[in-house]
Scaffold this active site. Structure first.
Site, PDB file in Angstrom:
ATOM      1  CG  ASN A   1      -0.215  -0.121   2.504  1.00 18.28           C
ATOM      2  OD1 ASN A   1       0.575   0.750   2.847  1.00 18.28           O
ATOM      3  ND2 ASN A   1      -0.429  -1.210   3.231  1.00 18.28           N
TER       4      ASN A   1
ATOM      5  N   PRO B   1      -2.905 -11.885  10.346  1.00 19.96           N
ATOM      6  CG  PRO B   1      -0.909 -12.240  11.489  1.00 19.96           C
ATOM      7  CD  PRO B   1      -1.553 -12.410  10.146  1.00 19.96           C
TER       8      PRO B   1
ATOM      9  CG  PHE C   1      -2.568   5.783  13.782  1.00 23.47           C
ATOM     10  CD1 PHE C   1      -1.840   5.598  14.945  1.00 23.47           C
ATOM     11  CD2 PHE C   1      -2.471   7.002  13.121  1.00 23.47           C
ATOM     12  CE1 PHE C   1      -1.014   6.589  15.441  1.00 23.47           C
ATOM     13  CE2 PHE C   1      -1.649   8.012  13.604  1.00 23.47           C
ATOM     14  CZ  PHE C   1      -0.921   7.804  14.767  1.00 23.47           C
TER      15      PHE C   1
HETATM   16  N1  CTP Z   1      -3.626  -3.099  12.415  1.00 25.41           N
HETATM   17  C1  CTP Z   1      -2.778  -4.112  12.841  1.00 25.41           C
HETATM   18  N2  CTP Z   1      -2.777  -5.312  12.194  1.00 25.41           N
HETATM   19  C2  CTP Z   1      -3.592  -5.518  11.126  1.00 25.41           C
HETATM   20  C3  CTP Z   1      -4.462  -4.497  10.691  1.00 25.41           C
HETATM   21  C4  CTP Z   1      -4.439  -3.301  11.376  1.00 25.41           C
HETATM   22  O1  CTP Z   1      -2.014  -3.909  13.794  1.00 25.41           O
HETATM   23  N3  CTP Z   1      -3.570  -6.697  10.515  1.00 25.41           N
HETATM   24  C5  CTP Z   1      -3.649  -1.832  13.168  1.00 25.41           C
HETATM   25  C6  CTP Z   1      -3.165  -0.630  12.406  1.00 25.41           C
HETATM   26  O2  CTP Z   1      -1.788  -0.417  12.597  1.00 25.41           O
HETATM   27  C7  CTP Z   1      -4.004   0.483  13.002  1.00 25.41           C
HETATM   28  C8  CTP Z   1      -5.299  -0.181  13.359  1.00 25.41           C
HETATM   29  O3  CTP Z   1      -4.990  -1.565  13.471  1.00 25.41           O
HETATM   30  O4  CTP Z   1      -3.448   0.982  14.197  1.00 25.41           O
HETATM   31  C9  CTP Z   1      -6.421   0.033  12.411  1.00 25.41           C
HETATM   32  O5  CTP Z   1      -6.123  -0.473  11.171  1.00 25.41           O
HETATM   33  P1  CTP Z   1      -7.168  -0.459   9.944  1.00 25.41           P
HETATM   34  O6  CTP Z   1      -6.545  -1.152   8.819  1.00 25.41           O
HETATM   35  O7  CTP Z   1      -7.630   0.932   9.733  1.00 25.41           O
HETATM   36  O8  CTP Z   1      -8.340  -1.282  10.562  1.00 25.41           O
HETATM   37  P2  CTP Z   1      -8.926  -2.659  10.194  1.00 25.41           P
HETATM   38  O9  CTP Z   1      -9.177  -3.358  11.470  1.00 25.41           O
HETATM   39  O10 CTP Z   1      -8.053  -3.387   9.234  1.00 25.41           O
HETATM   40  O11 CTP Z   1     -10.305  -2.288   9.541  1.00 25.41           O
HETATM   41  P3  CTP Z   1     -10.693  -1.814   8.046  1.00 25.41           P
HETATM   42  O12 CTP Z   1      -9.566  -2.190   7.134  1.00 25.41           O
HETATM   43  O13 CTP Z   1     -11.940  -2.542   7.815  1.00 25.41           O
HETATM   44  O14 CTP Z   1     -10.898  -0.338   8.122  1.00 25.41           O
END
Ligand code: CTP
Length: 400
Positions: free
Chosen positions: A214, A309, A327
């Site tokens: 990304n 995970p 975040f």
């Molecule tokens: N995060 C993480 N591990 C993942 C996905 C996300 O540690 N596999 C953490 C990110 O670093 C961030 C937070 O979770 O602090 C939110 O991530 P985001 O991608 O916005 O949330 P998701 O739970 O993946 O939800 P969505 O993609 O549906 O918005």
């Protein structure tokens, strides 16, 4: 009274012509009130005698790893524990290479490996040796390990050449060492706290040459790491591939995939007080990674993806004592989505930022909403570094 008074400084000397300046460094430190022990490599003893350093420091000089007499007086592990700060001056290219790779083949390198004290280096060498890619790669490694380098300065060298490679002057180094103690004496807001941060994107391999990733630049996470370090915290940064250097004094662990980031972060979480998840972790990875480059065919291709995970979720559930900050990067319904994430992932605080449409990702500025269970703080668009300091001050207020 100066903050360096009675502090234990271990001065390491490796074999370079600048070693003659180190006698003056030891003298200045003692004048400032420090207690100084000196350890010399064999090569250093060819440039300046241990007797000189013994007379100036008022302590026997340590040179041998396997010397029964020296071990009886103060063993090498004791000496490693004794030190509040280690300064290697001069640090030669060879010593830096050994330190960067964790060698313990003489007393000085063993002491560095066995000590928890901050390690400082004053490099000194010929300018070509300094700019050599091998030395520069060791410099990067050392910085990633949290070693602090001072200099080298530019100027005329012992070999007659002119360029970067001169050791800083003894008085400059003595002042630098003193300032380390005055800074830590100031009781910074995150002194004594261990902060763990994830940053950057992850890369999920499709085959040996392709991956899913990304647009995250890692800038926000790196700015937070630098701010936390400056506020006195011991910082570990688990970072995906980014084009940024590790901030000074920050320990960085480089990873590629979400699974690697998950593994390293959980390992580090155990000894941390605060966890800040800024990484843009890929939610999915290819179910099967091809061993060889996938060849083009006329047929349409589809890619089967598995869930990765959730690092933040696993950390907050496995370590409920940890202060966890997430975040939430959202393109719509910012507050609502962020609140849901905060509850689902059991977070103490969430930083919500609008992304997409030229906002957030891969930019130098950010605008965020900070949410707690019962509080909401809006921070207007600003430079990511300024924002990072504000965020860390908010975290410090919460935990102190
Ligand atoms: N995060 C993480 N591990 C993942 C996905 C996300 O540690 N596999 C953490 C990110 O670093 C961030 C937070 O979770 O602090 C939110 O991530 P985001 O991608 O916005 O949330 P998701 O739970 O993946 O939800 P969505 O993609 O549906 O918005």
């Amino acid at each position: 009274m100066s903050a360096i008074n009675n502090k234990h400084i271990l001065i390491g000397i490796s074999g370079g012509i600048a070693a003659y300046k180190t006698a003056e460094l030891v003298r200045s430190l003692i004048k400032k009130g420090a207690q100084v022990q000196v350890c010399m490599t064999q090569a250093a003893c060819d440039f300046i005698t241990p007797l000189t350093l013994q007379a100036i420091s008022g302590n026997p000089v340590h040179t041998d790893l396997l010397n029964p007499q020296a071990e009886a007086a103060m063993g090498h592990i004791e000496l490693a524990r004794w030190a509040d700060l280690i300064m290697i001056a001069p640090a030669t290219a060879d010593f830096m290479a050994r330190l960067a790779h964790g060698h313990a083949n003489d007393l000085l390198s063993t002491l560095c490996l066995a000590s928890e004290a901050p390690i400082h280096l004053a490099p000194a060498m010929n300018r070509v040796m300094w700019s050599n890619p091998a030395t520069q790669s060791n410099v990067r490694l050392l910085k990633e390990q949290g070693v602090q380098l001072h200099g080298p300065a530019e100027g005329e060298q012992a070999c007659g050449e002119v360029g970067a490679g001169r050791m800083l002057e003894a008085l400059q180094l003595a002042d630098l060492i003193e300032s380390q103690f005055s800074a830590s004496a100031k009781q910074l807001p995150l002194s004594g706290k261990k902060v763990l941060i994830t940053a950057g994107p992850t890369r999920e391999a499709i085959d040996p040459v392709r991956y899913i990733s990304n647009r995250s630049s890692g800038k926000m996470g790196y700015a937070i790491a630098a701010a936390a370090q400056q506020m006195g915290a011991e910082v570990t940064l688990v970072s995906g591939p980014v084009a940024l250097e590790a901030p000074a004094g920050v320990r960085r662990i480089l990873v590629e995939s979400a699974k690697e980031m998950h593994q390293q972060t959980l390992k580090e979480a155990e000894r941390s007080d605060i966890f800040i998840a800024t990484a843009a972790v890929a939610d999915y990875s290819p179910a099967n990674v091809a061993d060889q480059k996938i060849k083009k065919t006329d047929d349409p291709v589809s890619l089967e993806l598995d869930y990765n995970p959730d690092i933040l979720m696993d950390v907050s559930h496995q370590f409920p004592e940890l202060f966890c900050v997430g975040f939430a990067a959202e393109t719509e319904n910012l507050i609502e989505h962020a609140k849901t994430k905060m509850l689902r992932k059991k977070l103490d605080m969430i930083v919500a930022n609008p992304v997409g449409h030229n906002q957030g990702f891969d930019k130098d500025t950010n605008q965020v909403e900070i949410l707690f269970k019962d509080q909401h703080i809006s921070l207007p668009e600003q430079d990511k570094r300024t924002l990072a300091t504000k965020l860390m001050n908010i975290v410090a207020n919460q935990i102190n």
